[in-house]
Enzyme design. Structure first.
Site, PDB file in Angstrom:
ATOM      1  N   GLY A 320       0.821  -1.210   0.000  1.00  0.00           N
ATOM      2  CA  GLY A 320       0.000   0.000   0.000  1.00  0.00           C
ATOM      3  C   GLY A 320       0.850   1.252   0.000  1.00  0.00           C
ATOM      4  O   GLY A 320       2.090   1.204  -0.005  1.00  0.00           O
ATOM      5  N   LYS A 322       2.845   4.225   1.329  1.00  0.00           N
ATOM      6  CA  LYS A 322       3.583   4.455   2.565  1.00  0.00           C
ATOM      7  C   LYS A 322       3.111   5.748   3.232  1.00  0.00           C
ATOM      8  O   LYS A 322       2.907   6.765   2.575  1.00  0.00           O
ATOM      9  CB  LYS A 322       5.082   4.531   2.282  1.00  0.00           C
ATOM     10  CG  LYS A 322       5.681   3.201   1.823  1.00  0.00           C
ATOM     11  CD  LYS A 322       7.176   3.319   1.583  1.00  0.00           C
ATOM     12  CE  LYS A 322       7.773   1.979   1.147  1.00  0.00           C
ATOM     13  NZ  LYS A 322       9.228   2.070   0.915  1.00  0.00           N
ATOM     14  N   GLY A 323       2.951   5.693   4.554  1.00  0.00           N
ATOM     15  CA  GLY A 323       2.511   6.866   5.294  1.00  0.00           C
ATOM     16  C   GLY A 323       3.654   7.806   5.606  1.00  0.00           C
ATOM     17  O   GLY A 323       4.827   7.418   5.585  1.00  0.00           O
ATOM     18  N   LYS A 339       3.072  -1.145  13.606  1.00  0.00           N
ATOM     19  CA  LYS A 339       3.262   0.251  13.210  1.00  0.00           C
ATOM     20  C   LYS A 339       4.267   0.942  14.137  1.00  0.00           C
ATOM     21  O   LYS A 339       4.119   0.896  15.363  1.00  0.00           O
ATOM     22  CB  LYS A 339       1.914   0.980  13.237  1.00  0.00           C
ATOM     23  CG  LYS A 339       0.853   0.318  12.358  1.00  0.00           C
ATOM     24  CD  LYS A 339      -0.530   0.911  12.557  1.00  0.00           C
ATOM     25  CE  LYS A 339      -0.652   2.286  11.953  1.00  0.00           C
ATOM     26  NZ  LYS A 339      -2.074   2.742  11.929  1.00  0.00           N
ATOM     27  N   ASP A 374      -9.037  -0.740  17.248  1.00  0.00           N
ATOM     28  CA  ASP A 374      -8.333  -0.844  18.520  1.00  0.00           C
ATOM     29  C   ASP A 374      -6.859  -1.126  18.237  1.00  0.00           C
ATOM     30  O   ASP A 374      -6.507  -1.759  17.245  1.00  0.00           O
ATOM     31  CB  ASP A 374      -8.933  -1.970  19.364  1.00  0.00           C
ATOM     32  CG  ASP A 374      -8.425  -1.940  20.797  1.00  0.00           C
ATOM     33  OD1 ASP A 374      -7.875  -0.907  21.211  1.00  0.00           O
ATOM     34  OD2 ASP A 374      -8.602  -2.947  21.506  1.00  0.00           O
TER      35      ASP A 374
END
Length: 586
Positions: A320, A322-323, A339, A374
């Site tokens: 996906g 990348k942040g 993360k 969560d």
């Protein structure tokens, strides 16, 4: 009287700390019952938020008390083993031994050096059996429709809850339940000799609802159910529906909701019963669901270590986009992502590590209303070095080097958030487009809008509303999982874009000032609705999200003290749709 030895005294001190914690935990659930009866919704929210901190407060208090005594020889392996042995003896007749073991571990990790984190000195594996623990109260109550009649049995089930507020029309609610049961399971009414209803003795409280959970047993068949109990417009109580399908029960008790408050003396017995009602849920989730998230976290870690031992695939960078804030990796055979907060967060993000950690803590304490994932937070987690790809090691060393260390054959991640893996919404939409599946694509966009509206009602503004920050669960539900820009809705300033007065100005430039908390909902269209199909569906169902007045109206309601109703099940299932006349029976 035999004088107690230091090891025995230390074991007693740790267990006393846990007992204080669990007493407060149960007091909180009992207070939630009173608040529900009094329709004091603000108090329920306060209790839910405060309870999150109970465990860490008692651990810190216990550790501080232990460290005051300098006589304890913490480097003596014989002493440490003796402490654990005495603790095991104290747990022999305890009603929450598994949670007390986890508390012992939490205290020990604050006191001992890392080299003592093994099964000799801590509870890496559980020691005390939780099977058939004797207690003064039972976990569930049984009712017998074949003996007393369905209406009598169900009526008694509600009356045994001991609620101080009366039902507005309990006979009508029972009649609606029976109609729904007949529609869903005709076989129930072909009664077998062991036909019975088993219902958990105490209610599950959260937000403005109380939930009765149980199952109907008829021969070899079991029918799990949940009945939401709400306050109606007349000021009394009502059964809002009965949920019978696994998908609806799973959504109600999903990992995307805040933890329930329930008073249970023997949590292992309650979890054992819940497993028969929610068989797809692992024990770790069930413990977390009833508010014992620290023990749920401990069980999750044991399951994770077990999976590592019985798998051979590598940890890799998550697929996906990348942040900018988080570095995300995964183990393909395991349904979770890991993360890390990056050491340096690049523009346009205006956050640092400390602020991101505060955002995650905000979400942990907030009611997630089924729309925010969560997160399990861990420190100093050891992973096998041989299972990390070099690409992943290089990426961590480049973007989050302070979170990485090496010990022998292990990679140590100093601070990590773990979430259930979901398909990012942008990838989900792309896949649906490639397949030509317009219905799937439309449903995802409709869900996306509902997710935002649910968060709005819960006083949450997601901040970055790009599709890549939302995931799609196995049940097709859209959930938000990127918290670095999250804000309370009431802290934001929703404004219309100011009119442009100089027509000759460069149309590509922003001609108006923007403060930190300013939000211009009209702008959402530019970066969300570039796909014509997405735009058409979004505008049909959620065009109001582009109107700044929509956001201001909800702000005003929240500021006025209004707490919204949340229905974690489809609206059409509610008994408001039931066409029975008063006192009519099916």
């Amino acid at each position: 009287m035999t004088q107690q030895r230091p090891a025995q005294l230390l074991a007693i001190q740790i267990l006393n700390g846990f007992n204080r914690h669990y007493a407060r935990f149960r007091e909180c659930a009992r207070a939630a019952k009173v608040a529900f009866e009094q329709a004091d919704w603000a108090q329920i929210q306060k209790l839910a938020a405060e309870r999150i901190a109970f465990y860490d407060e008692r651990v810190a208090e216990t550790v501080a008390g232990i460290l005051e005594n300098e006589a304890f020889p913490y480097s003596d392996k014989t002493f440490l083993q003796d402490v654990k042995n005495h603790y095991v003896e104290l747990l022999m007749d305890h009603h929450q031994p598994e949670c007390a073991e986890t508390f012992f571990n939490s205290v020990s990790t604050k006191v001992l050096q890392r080299e003592y984190f093994d099964n000799d000195f801590m509870f890496v594996r559980p020691v005390i059996s939780t099977e058939y623990i004797d207690s003064e109260s039972t976990t569930y109550t049984s009712y017998y429709p074949h003996r007393d009649g369905w209406d009598v049995a169900l009526t008694q089930m509600f009356q045994d809850l001991g609620l101080k507020r009366a039902f507005t029309n309990l006979s009508r609610d029972v009649a609606c339940i029976l109609v729904r049961l007949q529609e869903a399971a005709q076989g129930l009414f072909v009664e077998k000799p062991n036909l019975q209803i088993q219902a958990v003795r105490t209610l599950f409280y959260r937000n403005k609802g109380a939930y009765l959970l149980g199952k109907i047993i008829n021969g070899h068949h079991e029918y799990p159910f949940a009945i939401p109990i709400l306050h109606d417009e007349n000021g009394g109580l009502c059964a809002d529906t009965i949920l019978l399908e696994g998908r609806h029960l799973g959504a109600l008790f999903s990992f995307n909701r805040a933890y329930f408050m329930i008073d249970c003396e023997v949590p292992s017995a309650l979890v054992q019963f819940l497993q028969t009602v929610l068989p797809q849920k692992p024990k770790a989730e069930l413990y977390s669901m009833i508010g014992l998230q620290k023990h749920g976290k401990a069980l999750f870690y044991r399951d994770f270590k077990h999976h590592q031992k019985h798998s051979t695939d590598d940890f890799i960078l998550a697929p996906g986009i990348k942040g900018l804030v988080m570095l995300v990796f995964t183990l393909p055979s395991y349904p979770y992502v890991f993360k890390l907060i990056k050491d340096v967060i690049s523009p346009p993000k205006e956050v640092d590590k400390e602020l991101v950690e505060k955002k995650y803590q905000l979400v942990k304490k907030h009611d997630r209303v089924g729309r925010m994932a969560d997160t399990l937070e861990f420190s100093n987690v050891a992973f096998p070095r041989a299972r990390f790809t070099q690409e992943l090691i290089d990426e961590i060393q480049k973007l989050a080097p302070t979170e990485l260390a090496f010990e022998g054959d292990s990679v140590i991640i100093k601070h990590v958030y773990i979430e259930r893996r979901m398909m990012p919404l942008n990838m989900y939409l792309h896949d649906a487009t490639q397949r030509g599946d317009r219905e799937r694509k439309d449903n995802a966009i409709i869900e996306y809008g509902h997710a935002i509206k649910d968060m709005v009602a819960a006083n949450i503004f997601p901040g970055d509303m790009l599709f890549k920050n939302f995931g799609v669960t196995r049940g097709g539900r859209v959930v938000f999982y990127d918290y670095d820009e999250i804000e309370y809705l009431t802290d934001c300033k929703f404004r219309p874009i100011p009119k442009r007065y100089d027509d000759e100005d460069d149309m590509g430039e922003v001609w108006y000032s923007v403060d930190k908390y300013d939000v211009f909902p009209e702008e959402f269209e530019k970066f969300l609705l570039t796909d014509p199909e997405v735009r058409e569906t979004f505008m049909r169902y959620h065009a109001d999200l582009l109107d700044w007045k929509y956001w201001q109206r909800h702000q005003a309601r929240i500021q006025a003290g209004h707490i919204e109703d949340f229905y974690p099940y489809p609206h059409h299932l509610r008994f408001a749709e039931c066409t029975l006349k008063d006192n009519q029976t099916p």
